[in-house]
Scaffold this active site. Sequence first.
Site, PDB file in Angstrom:
ATOM      1  N   THR A 134      -0.069  -0.768  -3.844  1.00  0.00           N
ATOM      2  CA  THR A 134       0.822  -0.914  -4.999  1.00  0.00           C
ATOM      3  C   THR A 134       2.055  -0.020  -4.917  1.00  0.00           C
ATOM      4  O   THR A 134       2.899  -0.059  -5.817  1.00  0.00           O
ATOM      5  CB  THR A 134       0.069  -0.621  -6.316  1.00  0.00           C
ATOM      6  OG1 THR A 134      -0.477   0.696  -6.269  1.00  0.00           O
ATOM      7  CG2 THR A 134      -1.036  -1.638  -6.543  1.00  0.00           C
ATOM      8  N   GLY A 176       4.602   2.681  -1.933  1.00  0.00           N
ATOM      9  CA  GLY A 176       4.793   3.351  -0.654  1.00  0.00           C
ATOM     10  C   GLY A 176       4.576   2.496   0.572  1.00  0.00           C
ATOM     11  O   GLY A 176       4.989   1.323   0.642  1.00  0.00           O
ATOM     12  N   ILE A 177       3.922   3.088   1.557  1.00  0.00           N
ATOM     13  CA  ILE A 177       3.691   2.414   2.834  1.00  0.00           C
ATOM     14  C   ILE A 177       2.856   1.151   2.643  1.00  0.00           C
ATOM     15  O   ILE A 177       3.125   0.115   3.253  1.00  0.00           O
ATOM     16  CB  ILE A 177       3.006   3.372   3.823  1.00  0.00           C
ATOM     17  CG1 ILE A 177       3.960   4.514   4.201  1.00  0.00           C
ATOM     18  CG2 ILE A 177       2.562   2.638   5.086  1.00  0.00           C
ATOM     19  CD1 ILE A 177       3.325   5.604   5.051  1.00  0.00           C
ATOM     20  N   SER A 187      -2.000   9.668  10.528  1.00  0.00           N
ATOM     21  CA  SER A 187      -0.806  10.478  10.291  1.00  0.00           C
ATOM     22  C   SER A 187      -0.610  11.428  11.455  1.00  0.00           C
ATOM     23  O   SER A 187      -1.559  11.734  12.194  1.00  0.00           O
ATOM     24  CB  SER A 187      -0.994  11.270   8.991  1.00  0.00           C
ATOM     25  OG  SER A 187      -0.095  12.342   8.895  1.00  0.00           O
ATOM     26  N   TYR A 198      -6.543  17.460   4.464  1.00  0.00           N
ATOM     27  CA  TYR A 198      -5.957  16.135   4.690  1.00  0.00           C
ATOM     28  C   TYR A 198      -5.915  15.816   6.186  1.00  0.00           C
ATOM     29  O   TYR A 198      -6.337  14.743   6.618  1.00  0.00           O
ATOM     30  CB  TYR A 198      -4.554  16.090   4.095  1.00  0.00           C
ATOM     31  CG  TYR A 198      -3.742  14.877   4.500  1.00  0.00           C
ATOM     32  CD1 TYR A 198      -3.987  13.635   3.928  1.00  0.00           C
ATOM     33  CD2 TYR A 198      -2.714  14.986   5.441  1.00  0.00           C
ATOM     34  CE1 TYR A 198      -3.235  12.524   4.297  1.00  0.00           C
ATOM     35  CE2 TYR A 198      -1.964  13.891   5.809  1.00  0.00           C
ATOM     36  CZ  TYR A 198      -2.221  12.651   5.238  1.00  0.00           C
ATOM     37  OH  TYR A 198      -1.479  11.560   5.606  1.00  0.00           O
TER      38      TYR A 198
END
Length: 264
Positions: free
Chosen positions: A16, A18-19, A141, A154
């Site tokens: 929904t 951003g990327i 990432s 993260y």
Amino acid sequence: MDISLSGKTAFVSGSTQGIGKAIASGLAAAGAQVVVNGRDRGRVDAVVAELRDRVPGAGVRGVAADVATADGVERLVQELPAVDILVNNLGIFGPRPVLEVSDEEWLRYFEVNVLSGIRLARAYLPGMTERGWGRVQFLASDSAVVIPAEMVHYGVTKTALLGVSRGLAKAVAGTGVTVNTVVAGPTRTEGVETFVGELVGTGLEWEEAEARFMREHRPNSLLRRLIRPEEIASMVVYLSSEQASATTGGALRVDGGYVDAILP
């Protein structure tokens, strides 16, 4: 390169904004029937309407489900029993000194960033292998390789995705199904704009804040700017195509040269 995903159904978790939203748009533009996902029905419906306006004739629909939970994945599969392209984009991030990250937060990051994709792959891979065609992608990432000091928790979850993706690719070897990870570099999304403000301070013009962030916190970048979500989406669309049929078990970098390595 003429990429056509006509006749393929694609599901993008966390799409929904951003990327994820850029990926959903790119897949729809290539002809796929795209299923947008988020927890909030209103936001899902709004993005579905936006993508239909942006891509005339696009086959886009939405499923509101929290796929970070086992119950949410179960509800999704009941509504969407089969897909041809699975993009595990859902993820959370945020800075915190590593010694201050609680057990509960570690578990939450693994639940959202790692287990969500594992559950979805477990649900959809059997059907792909039976049909002899499928594409599974995990959004990792640069933090998977260059663990950031400000958010070790993260980075560790993104490192885990590299192993999960490689292992799943071995599990479906020779079936016509490919599994890959896209290693995204620092990308300008709504969340990253907030993150940049937290690190460099608010009150700066965006261009100055972006330049300072890249200079002070992401100096390895050869692009010297934040990547645009559409640039990540282009790699995902390619990996979803027939043209990428010989690419599997890989970690494909769209990192602006951030990771200082010759090999992917």
